[in-house]
Design a protein around this motif. Structure first.
Motif, short mmCIF file in Angstrom:
data_model
loop_
_atom_site.label_atom_id
_atom_site.label_comp_id
_atom_site.label_asym_id
_atom_site.label_seq_id
_atom_site.Cartn_x
_atom_site.Cartn_y
_atom_site.Cartn_z
N GLY A 88 4.60 -12.05 27.34
CA GLY A 88 3.93 -11.78 28.90
C GLY A 88 4.72 -10.42 29.63
O GLY A 88 3.98 -9.97 30.31
N GLU A 89 5.78 -9.81 28.90
CA GLU A 89 6.28 -8.55 29.18
C GLU A 89 6.41 -7.65 28.08
O GLU A 89 6.00 -6.44 28.19
N ALA A 90 6.64 -8.17 26.72
CA ALA A 90 7.01 -7.17 25.64
C ALA A 90 6.60 -8.31 24.50
O ALA A 90 6.60 -9.43 24.37
N PHE A 91 6.60 -7.44 23.41
CA PHE A 91 6.45 -7.92 22.08
C PHE A 91 7.88 -7.96 21.46
O PHE A 91 8.76 -7.11 21.70
N TRP A 92 8.17 -8.92 20.68
CA TRP A 92 9.43 -9.27 19.94
C TRP A 92 9.01 -9.23 18.67
O TRP A 92 8.43 -10.33 18.09
N LEU A 93 9.55 -8.38 17.71
CA LEU A 93 9.32 -8.17 16.52
C LEU A 93 10.45 -8.45 15.43
O LEU A 93 11.66 -7.67 15.77
N PRO A 94 10.41 -9.12 14.42
CA PRO A 94 11.52 -8.86 13.22
C PRO A 94 11.25 -7.68 12.49
O PRO A 94 9.96 -7.65 12.01
N VAL A 95 11.96 -6.84 12.10
CA VAL A 95 11.85 -5.79 11.31
C VAL A 95 13.12 -5.87 10.17
O VAL A 95 14.40 -5.67 10.50
N ALA A 96 12.76 -6.41 9.13
CA ALA A 96 13.92 -6.72 8.01
C ALA A 96 13.91 -5.84 6.78
O ALA A 96 12.94 -5.31 6.66
N GLY A 97 14.71 -5.88 6.01
CA GLY A 97 14.72 -5.47 4.71
C GLY A 97 13.91 -6.14 3.88
O GLY A 97 13.18 -7.02 4.22
N VAL A 98 13.52 -5.50 2.55
CA VAL A 98 12.40 -6.19 1.95
C VAL A 98 12.89 -7.12 0.89
O VAL A 98 12.13 -7.13 -0.25
N ARG A 99 13.73 -7.84 0.93
CA ARG A 99 14.05 -8.88 0.32
C ARG A 99 14.95 -10.21 0.80
O ARG A 99 15.29 -9.97 1.96
N PRO A 100 14.87 -11.40 0.15
CA PRO A 100 15.42 -12.46 0.91
C PRO A 100 16.90 -12.14 1.07
O PRO A 100 17.64 -11.57 0.36
N GLY A 101 17.31 -12.60 2.21
CA GLY A 101 18.75 -12.55 2.63
C GLY A 101 19.01 -11.17 3.04
O GLY A 101 20.33 -11.07 3.50
N SER A 102 18.32 -10.30 3.32
CA SER A 102 18.63 -9.15 3.93
C SER A 102 18.57 -9.14 5.36
O SER A 102 18.47 -10.16 5.94
N ARG A 103 19.23 -8.31 5.97
CA ARG A 103 19.54 -8.19 7.54
C ARG A 103 18.09 -7.89 8.34
O ARG A 103 17.10 -7.30 7.83
N THR A 104 18.05 -8.36 9.40
CA THR A 104 16.78 -8.19 10.50
C THR A 104 17.14 -7.70 11.74
O THR A 104 18.09 -7.84 12.37
N GLN A 105 16.59 -6.48 11.94
CA GLN A 105 16.75 -6.03 13.36
C GLN A 105 15.48 -6.53 14.35
O GLN A 105 14.47 -6.75 13.93
N VAL A 106 15.80 -7.10 15.49
CA VAL A 106 14.89 -7.56 16.42
C VAL A 106 14.54 -6.59 17.59
O VAL A 106 15.29 -6.05 18.16
N ALA A 116 10.13 1.32 22.70
CA ALA A 116 10.47 0.38 21.78
C ALA A 116 11.84 0.67 21.11
O ALA A 116 12.19 1.82 21.13
N GLU A 117 12.46 -0.55 20.99
CA GLU A 117 13.98 -0.25 20.60
C GLU A 117 14.44 -1.75 20.13
O GLU A 117 14.06 -2.90 20.60
N PRO A 118 15.32 -1.66 19.18
CA PRO A 118 16.24 -2.78 18.50
C PRO A 118 17.05 -3.28 19.63
O PRO A 118 17.64 -2.35 20.20
N VAL A 119 16.99 -4.68 19.84
CA VAL A 119 17.77 -5.26 20.82
C VAL A 119 19.13 -6.13 20.33
O VAL A 119 20.13 -6.28 20.76
N THR A 120 18.93 -6.58 18.69
CA THR A 120 19.83 -7.09 18.18
C THR A 120 19.53 -7.31 16.88
O THR A 120 18.63 -6.66 16.44
N GLU A 121 20.45 -8.02 16.05
CA GLU A 121 20.35 -7.84 14.72
C GLU A 121 20.86 -9.38 14.27
O GLU A 121 21.60 -10.03 14.74
N VAL A 122 20.16 -9.90 13.17
CA VAL A 122 20.45 -11.19 12.74
C VAL A 122 20.62 -11.01 11.08
O VAL A 122 20.19 -10.13 10.47
N ALA A 123 21.61 -11.79 10.63
CA ALA A 123 21.95 -11.59 9.36
C ALA A 123 21.34 -12.31 8.18
O ALA A 123 21.60 -13.18 7.13
#
Length: 168
Positions: A88-106, A116-123
């Motif tokens: 309703g306010e913003a898009f939320w996108l995962p932007v990950a590495g190109v392999r299983p188990g890689s990290r992701t910037q949200v 557009a900016e990364p707001v957190t990271e997921v392992a």
């Protein structure tokens, strides 16, 4: 369409489900490798990756396939955007590495300003992401939809569950 009707239809899907094309739109630009799409205010937003160049993209198009805007996404090894959501306010996108188990910037993208900016990271490699409208939490799944997760917007894992069917 009523939510229960949609839910019933989704739950009835299986590997034997027959799909049919109901409409097509030719894009007037090279979309690369599309990953996700959101319809907002009559226009389309498409996440895509150009794996060869190591770049992620968010394209904004007219219903006729004309490019309105383009936002580059990702940093370094995290350049593979996935399925995404609009809260309703913003898009939320995962932007990950190109392999299983890689990290992701949200990433959080404001469609009206194109900020557009990364707001957190997921392992882990997050392939799709949505924002829970009631709690504000982020919900997504990993590579191949093997596990589902819930995180707060700081990236802290709140819950996870194995996908028993591997069918999404």
């Amino acid at each position: 369409v009523h939510v229960t009707t949609i839910l019933d239809a989704v739950l009835a899907l299986d590997r034997e489900t027959r799909w049919r094309v109901v409409a097509e739109t030719n894009l007037a630009f090279n979309v690369r490798h599309p990953q996700g799409m959101v319809l907002r205010d009559g226009t389309y937003w498409i996440s895509a990756v150009d794996a060869g160049a190591g770049t992620g993209h968010l394209f904004h198009t007219t219903p006729d396939g004309e490019l309105l805007d383009h936002i580059p996404l990702g940093e370094g090894e995290c350049h593979h955007p996935g399925g995404f959501d609009f809260d309703g306010e913003a898009f939320w996108l995962p932007v990950a590495g190109v392999r299983p188990g890689s990290r992701t910037q949200v990433w959080r993208v404001e469609p009206d300003t194109l900020h557009a900016e990364p707001v957190t990271e997921v392992a882990d490699h997050v392939s799709t992401l949505t924002r829970d409208g009631e709690t504000g939490d982020l919900v997504g799944c990993d590579w191949g939809s093997r596990r589902w997760f819930r995180w707060d917007t700081a990236g802290r894992e709140l819950a996870s569950a194995r996908n028993p069917s591997h069918f999404l």
